[in-house]
Scaffold this active site. Sequence first.
Site, PDB file in Angstrom:
ATOM      1  N   CYS A  83       0.879  -1.166   0.000  1.00  0.00           N
ATOM      2  CA  CYS A  83       0.000   0.000   0.000  1.00  0.00           C
ATOM      3  C   CYS A  83       0.912   1.209   0.000  1.00  0.00           C
ATOM      4  O   CYS A  83       1.344   1.685   1.051  1.00  0.00           O
ATOM      5  CB  CYS A  83      -0.957   0.026   1.186  1.00  0.00           C
ATOM      6  SG  CYS A  83      -2.174   1.380   1.012  1.00  0.00           S
ATOM      7  N   CYS A 201       0.231   3.086  -7.429  1.00  0.00           N
ATOM      8  CA  CYS A 201      -0.699   2.474  -6.475  1.00  0.00           C
ATOM      9  C   CYS A 201      -0.812   1.003  -6.816  1.00  0.00           C
ATOM     10  O   CYS A 201      -1.079   0.653  -7.978  1.00  0.00           O
ATOM     11  CB  CYS A 201      -2.069   3.144  -6.580  1.00  0.00           C
ATOM     12  SG  CYS A 201      -3.364   2.339  -5.610  1.00  0.00           S
TER      13      CYS A 201
END
Length: 261
Positions: A83, A201
């Site tokens: 993350c 991401c």
Amino acid sequence: MTNASTYRRVGLIVPSSNITMETEIPALLKAREAILPDRFTFHSSRMRMKAVVKEELEAMDADSVRCASELSDAAVEVQAYACLVAIMSMGLGYHRASSEKLNRATTENGCPTPVLNSAGALVESLQEMGMRKVSIICPYMKPLTRLVVDYIETEGIEVQDFLALEIPDNLEVASQDPAAPAELWRKLDVRGVDAIVASACVQMPSLPAIEMIERASGLPAVSASVATTRKILQSLNLTEIAPGGGALLSGGQLARLPKVA
């Protein structure tokens, strides 16, 4: 036939709403199995997070120690915490502190394991490949995107331009068309950059777009997932090659790509 004991065990520390990390990273390593003898298995532990907002990201990161300890019970050889924005929202340089903290947790659990993260993987891969100026695509809201930009620039990589898609719901991020970055990059100013970050991401899918962008732009295209896969291979002392991974997974050979569109 490959004996089960020869499989390299990869641990994945995953936000609970992330459905892309366990798709793209295994896809790259499974594609690698078609051309090289190494084999992989994947083992996950999840941290609760649904909305990509700072409060949830901080709470999720606090849960990462439990995940690292759980995965070390399985004696995985490397762990990858995926993350990017959670790490970057915790403060400049936090990717190093996170790796140290989680490695310590595995050591205390009796199975010392290297723990990397997608934030560190992205900046370190860009640094190692000599990519000093980039333009990036992010799914985040603009304040988090600017935080990501500042983090990357603090690590010595100039961000010339960025595109923030402003999607706060993490499952909606995952539902984006994986080929979309092959067109989205055209909205960026890429004059003079060394690379295009197709997805900063691990949740925003982009794998099919990586080599499409490279062919169209003549520039290396990278993503958080591709960079994380590269660092997993490095940690396992394996050649950094995987079909479909673009320049970062071409075996360490970075050349100017021919522009064909």
